[in-house]
Design a protein around this motif. Structure first.
Motif, PDB file in Angstrom:
ATOM      1  N   UNK A   8     -14.030 -12.108  -1.241  1.00 17.35           N
ATOM      2  CA  UNK A   8     -14.063 -11.219  -2.417  1.00 17.35           C
ATOM      3  C   UNK A   8     -15.475 -11.151  -2.983  1.00 17.35           C
ATOM      4  N   UNK A   9     -15.794  -9.999  -3.566  1.00 12.41           N
ATOM      5  CA  UNK A   9     -17.140  -9.825  -4.122  1.00 12.41           C
ATOM      6  C   UNK A   9     -17.423 -10.844  -5.214  1.00 12.41           C
ATOM      7  N   UNK A  10     -16.482 -11.023  -6.107  1.00  9.83           N
ATOM      8  CA  UNK A  10     -16.650 -12.008  -7.179  1.00  9.83           C
ATOM      9  C   UNK A  10     -15.336 -12.750  -7.340  1.00  9.83           C
ATOM     10  N   UNK A  11     -15.186 -13.901  -6.679  1.00  9.88           N
ATOM     11  CA  UNK A  11     -13.917 -14.639  -6.780  1.00  9.88           C
ATOM     12  C   UNK A  11     -13.702 -15.179  -8.178  1.00  9.88           C
ATOM     13  N   UNK A  12     -12.450 -15.074  -8.639  1.00 10.45           N
ATOM     14  CA  UNK A  12     -12.148 -15.602  -9.972  1.00 10.45           C
ATOM     15  C   UNK A  12     -12.036 -17.126  -9.960  1.00 10.45           C
ATOM     16  N   UNK A  13     -11.780 -17.696  -8.797  1.00  9.57           N
ATOM     17  CA  UNK A  13     -11.712 -19.149  -8.673  1.00  9.57           C
ATOM     18  C   UNK A  13     -12.146 -19.555  -7.271  1.00  9.57           C
ATOM     19  N   UNK A  27     -22.977 -31.250  -4.649  1.00  8.60           N
ATOM     20  CA  UNK A  27     -24.044 -30.882  -5.583  1.00  8.60           C
ATOM     21  C   UNK A  27     -24.716 -29.585  -5.140  1.00  8.60           C
ATOM     22  N   UNK A  28     -24.979 -29.443  -3.838  1.00 12.05           N
ATOM     23  CA  UNK A  28     -25.671 -28.248  -3.361  1.00 12.05           C
ATOM     24  C   UNK A  28     -24.828 -26.989  -3.573  1.00 12.05           C
ATOM     25  N   UNK A  29     -23.536 -27.078  -3.280  1.00 14.49           N
ATOM     26  CA  UNK A  29     -22.683 -25.894  -3.454  1.00 14.49           C
ATOM     27  C   UNK A  29     -22.604 -25.508  -4.927  1.00 14.49           C
ATOM     28  N   UNK A  30     -22.320 -26.478  -5.793  1.00 14.05           N
ATOM     29  CA  UNK A  30     -22.158 -26.177  -7.217  1.00 14.05           C
ATOM     30  C   UNK A  30     -23.470 -25.699  -7.824  1.00 14.05           C
ATOM     31  N   UNK A  31     -24.574 -26.388  -7.503  1.00 14.20           N
ATOM     32  CA  UNK A  31     -25.855 -26.033  -8.118  1.00 14.20           C
ATOM     33  C   UNK A  31     -26.278 -24.624  -7.712  1.00 14.20           C
ATOM     34  N   UNK A  32     -26.186 -24.301  -6.442  1.00 14.65           N
ATOM     35  CA  UNK A  32     -26.638 -22.980  -5.993  1.00 14.65           C
ATOM     36  C   UNK A  32     -25.701 -21.874  -6.456  1.00 14.65           C
ATOM     37  N   UNK A  33     -24.407 -22.133  -6.468  1.00  3.94           N
ATOM     38  CA  UNK A  33     -23.469 -21.112  -6.935  1.00  3.94           C
ATOM     39  C   UNK A  33     -23.657 -20.828  -8.421  1.00  3.94           C
ATOM     40  N   UNK A  34     -23.808 -21.886  -9.231  1.00  5.29           N
ATOM     41  CA  UNK A  34     -23.999 -21.684 -10.673  1.00  5.29           C
ATOM     42  C   UNK A  34     -25.366 -21.094 -10.979  1.00  5.29           C
ATOM     43  N   UNK A  35     -26.356 -21.375 -10.127  1.00  2.00           N
ATOM     44  CA  UNK A  35     -27.664 -20.754 -10.336  1.00  2.00           C
ATOM     45  C   UNK A  35     -27.589 -19.243 -10.113  1.00  2.00           C
ATOM     46  N   UNK A  36     -26.759 -18.826  -9.172  1.00  2.00           N
ATOM     47  CA  UNK A  36     -26.615 -17.397  -8.902  1.00  2.00           C
ATOM     48  C   UNK A  36     -25.635 -16.733  -9.864  1.00  2.00           C
ATOM     49  N   UNK A  37     -24.549 -17.429 -10.177  1.00  2.00           N
ATOM     50  CA  UNK A  37     -23.536 -16.853 -11.081  1.00  2.00           C
ATOM     51  C   UNK A  37     -23.040 -17.974 -11.994  1.00  2.00           C
ATOM     52  N   UNK A  38     -23.636 -18.127 -13.169  1.00  2.00           N
ATOM     53  CA  UNK A  38     -23.301 -19.266 -14.035  1.00  2.00           C
ATOM     54  C   UNK A  38     -21.830 -19.350 -14.416  1.00  2.00           C
ATOM     55  N   UNK A  39     -21.116 -18.248 -14.419  1.00  4.15           N
ATOM     56  CA  UNK A  39     -19.703 -18.258 -14.840  1.00  4.15           C
ATOM     57  C   UNK A  39     -18.748 -18.575 -13.694  1.00  4.15           C
ATOM     58  N   UNK A  40     -19.269 -18.934 -12.522  1.00  7.64           N
ATOM     59  CA  UNK A  40     -18.389 -19.232 -11.400  1.00  7.64           C
ATOM     60  C   UNK A  40     -17.515 -20.444 -11.721  1.00  7.64           C
ATOM     61  N   UNK A  56     -23.675 -17.667  -0.771  1.00 12.29           N
ATOM     62  CA  UNK A  56     -22.945 -16.551  -0.165  1.00 12.29           C
ATOM     63  C   UNK A  56     -21.555 -16.327  -0.744  1.00 12.29           C
ATOM     64  N   UNK A  57     -21.037 -17.276  -1.493  1.00 10.50           N
ATOM     65  CA  UNK A  57     -19.675 -17.099  -2.025  1.00 10.50           C
ATOM     66  C   UNK A  57     -19.668 -16.342  -3.348  1.00 10.50           C
ATOM     67  N   UNK A  58     -20.813 -16.267  -4.023  1.00 10.77           N
ATOM     68  CA  UNK A  58     -20.888 -15.529  -5.292  1.00 10.77           C
ATOM     69  C   UNK A  58     -22.129 -14.643  -5.260  1.00 10.77           C
ATOM     70  N   UNK A  59     -22.114 -13.529  -5.953  1.00 10.01           N
ATOM     71  CA  UNK A  59     -23.310 -12.675  -6.015  1.00 10.01           C
ATOM     72  C   UNK A  59     -24.349 -13.277  -6.950  1.00 10.01           C
ATOM     73  N   UNK A  60     -25.561 -12.772  -6.834  1.00 10.01           N
ATOM     74  CA  UNK A  60     -26.660 -13.216  -7.694  1.00 10.01           C
ATOM     75  C   UNK A  60     -26.641 -12.369  -8.965  1.00 10.01           C
ATOM     76  N   UNK A  61     -26.488 -13.028 -10.105  1.00  6.56           N
ATOM     77  CA  UNK A  61     -26.389 -12.277 -11.364  1.00  6.56           C
ATOM     78  C   UNK A  61     -27.658 -11.488 -11.632  1.00  6.56           C
ATOM     79  N   UNK A  62     -28.822 -12.019 -11.234  1.00  2.63           N
ATOM     80  CA  UNK A  62     -30.072 -11.275 -11.453  1.00  2.63           C
ATOM     81  C   UNK A  62     -30.112 -10.027 -10.578  1.00  2.63           C
TER      82      UNK A  62
END
Length: 416
Positions: free
Chosen positions: A144-149, A162-175, A270-276
């Motif tokens: 999905x383009x933006x997974x809700x969970x 740590x790597x998955x959470x840090x990079x995902x939240x850096x790209x989309x803080x609300x993930x 790759x699991x979340x889009x980049x908010x910027x």
């Protein structure tokens, strides 16, 4: 000894003592032959000064284990030394320990499964799963383009988590993540990962599942090439992402998963889009939409200007005024024509009236003439035209210009 035989020999009044039951069970088990068994070694206990080593042999695909005993020399003679998680094939005979009532395997030969054999087994399994279509690109689902969970299966407090959470939240803080920590190597890894996968797959709030682990040796990554785990991932209803950081030898999970990421860091990206990037894209699309709208408005304004510049719209009342003058002119012409026609017809009527007056009986009677009438046989008055129509005594009505006179026929006199 069968169950029916034991039931006949025992009763509530004459039960067997525990030692008898244990001895009979031991006799039955000791009659079993030796078997070759494969599994993963855990909890190696080889204390110095003892003659017996204790191992726990665990099934890598199920939560099943058995105790194994063997002479100390077997364990010490294995090169390289056995360690937890090593795959072995051993030749053992079931044994029943009478004092504790436990069953174990008494090994007389232990053969470590080498890297070459492990890779050959993985290759055979890879060809089998590929032939069944589990690697087919058409069965892989898009994320999905933006997974809700997002479900994350990884080791507790690991660098991969740590790597998955840090990079995902850096790209989309609300993930939103739902992290399930499991063993990622060793004999308990596959059952725990399968349980976590089933838990997250049943959660309606989870749109994508990530299985992550950092690098490691081929033995460490064996759980991610397990057949039961691969089939569980293929049967999952939620898209699964494989993020095993081991480039040279990809585990089979990479082929079965809907998306393969080279590292946990790559998975976080790759699991979340980049908010910027998405914000910039939204701004770009808004700018394009604004320019398109302005261009359309400008085009329509120019079209309206062209329409207004046409003579019919530049002076919209002019044609109406000209037509009004023509209507007034034709109205006057029609009025004159009607008046002329009325005058002509009135003169004709007056002439006809004059002729009728001159030719009518009233004008004739005004000159001294009269109209004589007589009643016929039915009593209707008829104009007297001949003396033959009356006889003596016939009543007559003589009409003059100002009235009528009644007379009676006395005689008739024929004319010349």
């Amino acid at each position: 000894m069968t169950t029916e035989t034991a039931r006949e020999q025992t009763s509530a009044e004459h039960p067997w003592p525990v030692r008898t039951v244990a001895r009979k069970i031991a006799d039955w088990i000791h009659r079993l032959g030796a078997v070759w068994v494969e599994g993963q070694v855990t909890q190696i206990s080889a204390r110095p000064g003892t003659q017996t080593a204790f191992l726990t042999l665990r099934d890598p695909a199920a939560d099943v284990s058995m105790t194994v005993t063997c002479p100390m020399r077997l364990v010490r003679g294995i090169e390289p030394p056995l360690r937890d998680g090593a795959s072995v094939v051993l030749y053992a005979k079931p044994s029943f320990f009478l004092g504790r009532g436990t069953i174990s395997l008494r090994a007389s030969e232990i053969r470590p499964v080498g890297i070459g054999e492990l890779l050959a087994r993985i290759e055979r399994l890879r060809r089998l799963l590929d032939a069944e279509g589990l690697f087919a690109p058409e069965r892989k689902r898009r994320l999905p383009f933006l997974p809700k969970g997002i479900g994350l299966i990884t080791g507790r407090a690991s660098a991969a988590e740590h790597d998955v959470l840090a990079n995902a939240h850096a790209r989309w803080p609300a993930a939103r993540f739902q992290v399930v920590n499991t063993a990622v190597q060793g004999p308990t890894a596959v059952p725990q990962i399968r349980k976590a996968l089933s838990l997250l797959d049943a959660d309606p709030d989870v749109d994508v599942i990530v299985i992550a682990r950092g690098g490691g040796s081929v033995e460490d990554l064996l759980p991610f090439s397990d057949e039961t785990l691969c089939r569980a991932v293929a049967a999952a209803g939620t898209p699964v992402v494989s993020a095993i950081g081991h480039e040279p030898d990809s585990p089979l999970l990479d082929y079965v998963a809907d998306l393969r990421c080279s590292t946990p860091t790559d998975a976080g990206k790759r699991i979340v889009p980049d908010v910027k990037e998405e914000t910039a894209r939204v701004l770009q699309l808004r700018d394009r939409a604004r320019r398109a709208l302005h261009g359309w408005v400008d085009t329509q304004c120019r079209l309206l200007d062209q329409l207004r510049s046409r003579p019919v719209l530049a002076d919209p009342l002019g044609p109406i005024e000209r037509r009004a003058e023509e209507v007034e002119l034709h109205t006057e012409r029609g009025r004159r024509a009607i008046l002329a026609t009325l005058s002509t017809e009135q003169a004709a009527i007056a002439a006809a009236r004059a002729r009728l007056t001159a030719l009518g009986p009233a004008a004739t009677m005004a000159r001294g003439y009269t109209v004589v009438q007589y009643p016929d046989a039915e009593g209707n008055l008829q104009v007297l035209r001949s003396i033959s129509e009356v006889s003596e005594g016939t009543p007559l009505r003589v009409r003059v210009v100002d009235g009528a006179v009644h007379a009676m026929t006395t005689t008739t006199e024929p004319g010349e």
